[in-house]
Design a protein around this motif. Sequence first.
Motif, PDB file in Angstrom:
ATOM      1  N   SER A  36      77.714  97.035 -30.781  1.00 39.99           N
ATOM      2  CA  SER A  36      76.670  96.481 -29.906  1.00 39.99           C
ATOM      3  C   SER A  36      76.316  95.027 -30.185  1.00 39.99           C
ATOM      4  O   SER A  36      75.421  94.493 -29.521  1.00 39.99           O
ATOM      5  N   GLY A  37      76.983  94.411 -31.162  1.00 34.05           N
ATOM      6  CA  GLY A  37      76.560  93.065 -31.539  1.00 34.05           C
ATOM      7  C   GLY A  37      75.179  93.071 -32.160  1.00 34.05           C
ATOM      8  O   GLY A  37      74.474  92.076 -32.144  1.00 34.05           O
ATOM      9  N   LEU A  38      74.781  94.214 -32.697  1.00 30.63           N
ATOM     10  CA  LEU A  38      73.454  94.446 -33.293  1.00 30.63           C
ATOM     11  C   LEU A  38      72.331  94.343 -32.257  1.00 30.63           C
ATOM     12  O   LEU A  38      71.200  93.990 -32.572  1.00 30.63           O
ATOM     13  N   ASP A  39      72.640  94.705 -31.030  1.00 34.28           N
ATOM     14  CA  ASP A  39      71.643  94.704 -29.954  1.00 34.28           C
ATOM     15  C   ASP A  39      71.221  96.148 -29.677  1.00 34.28           C
ATOM     16  O   ASP A  39      71.954  96.898 -29.042  1.00 34.28           O
ATOM     17  N   PRO A  40      70.044  96.554 -30.148  1.00 31.84           N
ATOM     18  CA  PRO A  40      69.623  97.945 -29.972  1.00 31.84           C
ATOM     19  C   PRO A  40      69.334  98.333 -28.531  1.00 31.84           C
ATOM     20  O   PRO A  40      69.273  99.515 -28.205  1.00 31.84           O
ATOM     21  N   THR A  41      69.190  97.352 -27.656  1.00 34.11           N
ATOM     22  CA  THR A  41      68.889  97.658 -26.257  1.00 34.11           C
ATOM     23  C   THR A  41      70.146  97.728 -25.394  1.00 34.11           C
ATOM     24  O   THR A  41      70.047  98.022 -24.197  1.00 34.11           O
ATOM     25  N   GLN A  42      71.297  97.480 -25.972  1.00 33.91           N
ATOM     26  CA  GLN A  42      72.530  97.495 -25.178  1.00 33.91           C
ATOM     27  C   GLN A  42      72.754  98.885 -24.581  1.00 33.91           C
ATOM     28  O   GLN A  42      72.783  99.882 -25.286  1.00 33.91           O
ATOM     29  N   ASP A  43      72.909  98.910 -23.274  1.00 37.05           N
ATOM     30  CA  ASP A  43      73.069 100.159 -22.536  1.00 37.05           C
ATOM     31  C   ASP A  43      74.197  99.973 -21.531  1.00 37.05           C
ATOM     32  O   ASP A  43      74.097  99.163 -20.616  1.00 37.05           O
ATOM     33  N   MET A  44      75.280 100.704 -21.733  1.00 38.56           N
ATOM     34  CA  MET A  44      76.446 100.545 -20.868  1.00 38.56           C
ATOM     35  C   MET A  44      76.144 100.912 -19.416  1.00 38.56           C
ATOM     36  O   MET A  44      76.795 100.406 -18.515  1.00 38.56           O
ATOM     37  N   LEU A  45      75.155 101.761 -19.182  1.00 38.90           N
ATOM     38  CA  LEU A  45      74.809 102.113 -17.801  1.00 38.90           C
ATOM     39  C   LEU A  45      74.222 100.923 -17.048  1.00 38.90           C
ATOM     40  O   LEU A  45      74.193 100.914 -15.821  1.00 38.90           O
ATOM     41  N   ASP A  46      73.758  99.903 -17.793  1.00 33.88           N
ATOM     42  CA  ASP A  46      73.211  98.701 -17.168  1.00 33.88           C
ATOM     43  C   ASP A  46      74.296  97.710 -16.770  1.00 33.88           C
ATOM     44  O   ASP A  46      74.016  96.722 -16.098  1.00 33.88           O
ATOM     45  N   GLY A  56      72.519 101.641 -27.430  1.00 38.09           N
ATOM     46  CA  GLY A  56      71.943 101.347 -28.736  1.00 38.09           C
ATOM     47  C   GLY A  56      72.887 100.705 -29.735  1.00 38.09           C
ATOM     48  O   GLY A  56      74.020 100.344 -29.412  1.00 38.09           O
ATOM     49  N   LEU A  57      72.387 100.550 -30.958  1.00 36.80           N
ATOM     50  CA  LEU A  57      73.137  99.875 -32.017  1.00 36.80           C
ATOM     51  C   LEU A  57      74.531 100.439 -32.226  1.00 36.80           C
ATOM     52  O   LEU A  57      75.499  99.699 -32.382  1.00 36.80           O
ATOM     53  N   PHE A  58      74.635 101.766 -32.266  1.00 38.14           N
ATOM     54  CA  PHE A  58      75.916 102.414 -32.545  1.00 38.14           C
ATOM     55  C   PHE A  58      76.577 102.952 -31.280  1.00 38.14           C
ATOM     56  O   PHE A  58      77.549 103.693 -31.360  1.00 38.14           O
ATOM     57  N   GLN A  59      76.017 102.584 -30.117  1.00 36.19           N
ATOM     58  CA  GLN A  59      76.571 103.011 -28.830  1.00 36.19           C
ATOM     59  C   GLN A  59      76.761 104.523 -28.775  1.00 36.19           C
ATOM     60  O   GLN A  59      77.837 105.057 -28.481  1.00 36.19           O
ATOM     61  N   VAL A  60      75.695 105.237 -29.094  1.00 35.03           N
ATOM     62  CA  VAL A  60      75.682 106.699 -29.047  1.00 35.03           C
ATOM     63  C   VAL A  60      75.792 107.135 -27.590  1.00 35.03           C
ATOM     64  O   VAL A  60      75.091 106.619 -26.722  1.00 35.03           O
TER      65      VAL A  60
END
Length: 108
Positions: A36-46, A56-60
């Motif tokens: 995620s590049g340490l971006d906890p808000t990263q959301d692939m649906l976006d 999230g951080l670990f792309q759960v």
Amino acid sequence: MPPVAKAIPAVYDAVFNAQRGFIPLAFLRALAYSESGLDPTQDMLDKPGANSSAVGLFQVMNSVLSDWNLRHPEETYTREYLKDPKVNTRIAVALLERIIKSYTANHR
């Protein structure tokens, strides 16, 4: 001269250390940075055109969250909670530990 490795920021080390179990801190830091590049808000649906539910951080992914909720009925989460670094790390570490323990038990 060989390339110089870029240092990964230690911004989430306190979270990782609190949750990491037997997973090395450096591994968690590198994995979260890669995912995620340490971006906890990263959301692939976006992301337009993305074909993933990772967040999230670990792309759960949703399937991992569903598995967590089945295994931990006393501590269930919705997808939105995966943007919380503590929750995302907790679930990711639990999965990594299960994979490592399973591999160790079945590949001696």
